[in-house]
Design an enzyme around this catalytic site. Structure first.
Site, PDB file in Angstrom:
ATOM      1  N   GLY A 119      21.303  -1.569 -11.040  1.00 28.51           N
ATOM      2  CA  GLY A 119      20.569  -2.164 -10.280  1.00 28.51           C
ATOM      3  C   GLY A 119      19.142  -2.851 -10.568  1.00 28.51           C
ATOM      4  N   THR A 155      19.411  -5.497 -11.790  1.00 27.07           N
ATOM      5  CA  THR A 155      18.444  -6.882 -12.159  1.00 27.07           C
ATOM      6  C   THR A 155      17.486  -7.284 -10.814  1.00 27.07           C
ATOM      7  OG1 THR A 155      20.228  -7.768 -10.446  1.00 27.07           O
ATOM      8  CG2 THR A 155      20.351  -8.475 -12.962  1.00 27.07           C
ATOM      9  N   GLY A 156      17.106  -5.649 -10.000  1.00 27.68           N
ATOM     10  CA  GLY A 156      16.546  -5.704  -8.989  1.00 27.68           C
ATOM     11  C   GLY A 156      15.294  -6.161  -9.234  1.00 27.68           C
ATOM     12  N   ASP A 157      13.979  -5.678  -8.039  1.00 26.88           N
ATOM     13  CA  ASP A 157      12.920  -5.588  -8.076  1.00 26.88           C
ATOM     14  C   ASP A 157      12.411  -4.720  -8.384  1.00 26.88           C
ATOM     15  OD1 ASP A 157      11.228  -7.599  -7.174  1.00 26.88           O
ATOM     16  OD2 ASP A 157      10.850  -6.170  -4.971  1.00 26.88           O
ATOM     17  N   ASP A 171       9.848   9.835  -5.231  1.00 28.88           N
ATOM     18  CA  ASP A 171       8.657   9.942  -3.837  1.00 28.88           C
ATOM     19  C   ASP A 171       7.346   9.442  -4.855  1.00 28.88           C
ATOM     20  OD1 ASP A 171       6.522   9.466  -2.236  1.00 28.88           O
ATOM     21  OD2 ASP A 171       6.961  11.116  -1.249  1.00 28.88           O
ATOM     22  N   HIS A 172       7.435   8.518  -5.333  1.00 34.63           N
ATOM     23  CA  HIS A 172       6.438   7.526  -6.333  1.00 34.63           C
ATOM     24  C   HIS A 172       4.824   7.967  -5.879  1.00 34.63           C
ATOM     25  CE1 HIS A 172       5.242   4.328  -3.237  1.00 34.63           C
ATOM     26  NE2 HIS A 172       4.885   3.993  -4.024  1.00 34.63           N
ATOM     27  N   HIS A 214       6.058   9.602   1.855  1.00 36.31           N
ATOM     28  CA  HIS A 214       4.491   9.727   1.032  1.00 36.31           C
ATOM     29  C   HIS A 214       3.655  10.182   2.034  1.00 36.31           C
ATOM     30  CE1 HIS A 214       7.204   6.966  -0.576  1.00 36.31           C
ATOM     31  NE2 HIS A 214       6.583   6.245  -0.313  1.00 36.31           N
ATOM     32  N   LYS A 235      -6.634  -2.553   1.330  1.00 35.06           N
ATOM     33  CA  LYS A 235      -5.842  -1.138   1.066  1.00 35.06           C
ATOM     34  C   LYS A 235      -6.427  -0.286   0.736  1.00 35.06           C
ATOM     35  CE  LYS A 235      -2.063  -0.171  -1.485  1.00 35.06           C
ATOM     36  NZ  LYS A 235      -0.171  -0.014  -0.940  1.00 35.06           N
TER      37      LYS A 235
END
Ligand code: BG6
Length: 483
Positions: free
Chosen positions: A12, A14-16, A181-182, A244, A339
């Site tokens: 992946g 080239t992915g975001d 899990d970032h 999260h 946010k």
């Protein structure tokens, strides 16, 4: 086996995620001289492009998303270790080439066969990639290590998560499986255990005797940002709550581990998830609120009659001795006014004598752990307003702002997590049983929602979600603290 030299293979490429998070994180690690000397990255994507093109694109991403400026020398040194290979992950020929290419790179960079396989692809490819890596002899080398990193979502319910887990653990051991899990990579999440267990004024009151309720919120201003295809199937429940939000709850509620070893910590975390009440359909009706912002149905790749939720608020109990009777309120949503991610611990009032008798409107003591964007800890307590005459009491704050006082440039979650994979520390990754119990909890909600068509949209962008989210607390004589 403790050698951290390695080749990182990113599926992946080239992915975001690779552009926004992984490459900037690698650059930041390199910049801080943390990245191993013996290291290379092989990015795999389905698009046709030359290595030179690919490196240029990565440079743009690093410029846009890294927290450090571009240092020519650092970039040069990193970029010449970045390779791009084009192949379709479902066919075998690409893997054969990959295998011999990696061996070549091992010679060049002295990486000894150590590998990080990073699956930054849509979940339907997780299984097939793992199987093919195995079939082509790229796993289970006796003298080196191979680890796999799996992005979320880990399944879409308990059953699919089990299937996926079986496929992965047939090839990689649990020890070599790193489920991301970032949130766990965020500085303030790592700080929760320290705040709780390294401070005498928090630990002794951290229980049902002193705590009235806990509020865990993660609010976002953004909508779904062109992720309609994915989000329609996920919704806020799977996108945020299953992972999260439950991780935040777990760290807040866990018992002190017997030591700081990875498994000791994870053992305590999983106990919390096991203690969560599993909702009946009636309880879901009463304790879980779902919302969808006005305008969601008009987003790209979203059904005009979609019943996908972009907001969830719920009330749950952790059914153990420490927490019996203390509600945990969870709230997360897109298109909210701000946010912010934070945990608010609301303490019980003191006995109704003296000030708590005379002053009916005294505010409760609050401890606020601010996760992002501000990182810090805030303590709200009552104090006298200076002056002669009648006593006036008002809430005041002790405020520790981590990103003002210690650093305004906290490491990105992915820096920490990538480095931990390389050195084989899985403390900040989700163990299988954590995934399992969190799906059990989430499945009960999803199941109850299935047969009822919600009355969507039910909140305006830029508001705190549907009014039922406030009623959830008002009914208990409480309110959300947006502090
Ligand atoms: C991701 C979700 O896991 O977390 C996104 O898929 C969400 O929908 C994001 O926006 C929030 O992460 P952060 O780090 O910005 O709080």
């Amino acid at each position: 086996k403790n050698n951290i030299s390695n080749i990182m293979v990113i599926f992946g490429g080239t992915g975001d995620l690779t552009h926004r998070k992984l490459m900037p994180a690698l650059y930041n690690l390199k910049y801080q001289k943390i990245l191993p000397e013996n290291f290379a990255v092989v990015s795999i994507g389905r698009r046709d492009k030359t290595e030179e093109q690919y490196r240029k694109e990565v440079l743009e991403s690093v410029k846009n998303y890294s927290r450090f400026d571009i240092d020519e020398k650092v970039w040069q040194d990193l970029s010449e270790r970045i390779y791009y290979k084009r192949f379709d992950f479902v066919y075998d020929n690409g893997y054969m080439e990959l295998s011999s290419f990696l061996k070549e790179l091992d010679e060049k960079y002295n990486t000894k066969g150590n590998r990080v396989y990073y699956l930054a692809v849509a979940p339907e490819y997780f299984g097939i990639i793992v199987e093919k890596l195995y079939r082509h002899g790229m796993v289970n080398n006796e003298t080196s290590w191979q680890r796999v990193v799996i992005e979320k979502p880990f399944g879409e319910d308990l059953e699919s998560a089990r299937k996926l887990n079986k496929i992965i653990t047939d090839v990689f051991t649990e020890r070599n499986t790193y489920r991301i899990d970032h949130y766990l990579g965020k500085e303030m999440l790592q700080n929760i255990m320290i705040i709780r267990f390294a401070n005498v004024f928090f630990e002794p009151v951290w229980n049902r005797r002193y705590i009235d309720n806990v509020q865990i919120s993660s609010n976002e201003i953004v909508g779904i940002e062109n992720r309609g295809g994915y989000y329609e199937k996920a919704g806020a429940l799977r996108d945020m709550v299953q992972n999260h939000m439950l991780q935040l709850l777990t760290l807040t509620a866990m018992e002190p581990p017997v030591n700081l070893d990875t498994e000791s910590i994870r053992d305590e975390k999983v106990k919390v998830l096991k203690s969560l009440e599993i909702f009946t359909p009636e309880a879901v009706e009463k304790n879980v609120v779902r919302g969808q912002y006005a305008g969601y149905r008009q987003e790209d790749k979203v059904s005009p009659t979609s019943s996908t939720e972009t907001f969830v608020a719920l009330k749950v109990h952790v059914e153990n001795f420490r927490w019996a009777g203390v509600p945990f309120y969870i709230r997360t949503g897109k298109r909210m006014p701000e946010k912010s991610t934070q945990i608010v611990i609301q303490f019980k009032p003191l006995p109704g004598i003296l000030y708590f008798k005379e002053y009916k409107n005294l505010l409760p003591n609050l401890l606020v752990i601010k996760i992002q964007p501000e990182e810090g800890v805030k303590l709200q307590f009552n104090a006298k307003v200076p002056g002669a005459g009648d006593i006036t009491i008002q809430p005041v704050n002790m405020d520790f702002c981590q990103n003002c006082q210690i650093s305004n440039n906290s490491p990105e979650a992915y820096e920490r997590l990538l480095y931990d994979v390389m050195r084989g520390d899985s403390t900040l990754f989700t163990r299988w049983d954590e995934v399992e119990y969190s799906w059990k909890f989430v499945d009960a909600i999803a199941e109850a929602w299935k047969d009822k068509t919600p009355d969507f949209p039910n909140y305006q962008p830029g508001t705190w979600g549907p009014k039922e989210a406030n009623e959830l607390l008002l009914r208990d004589n409480r309110m959300w603290w947006n502090v």
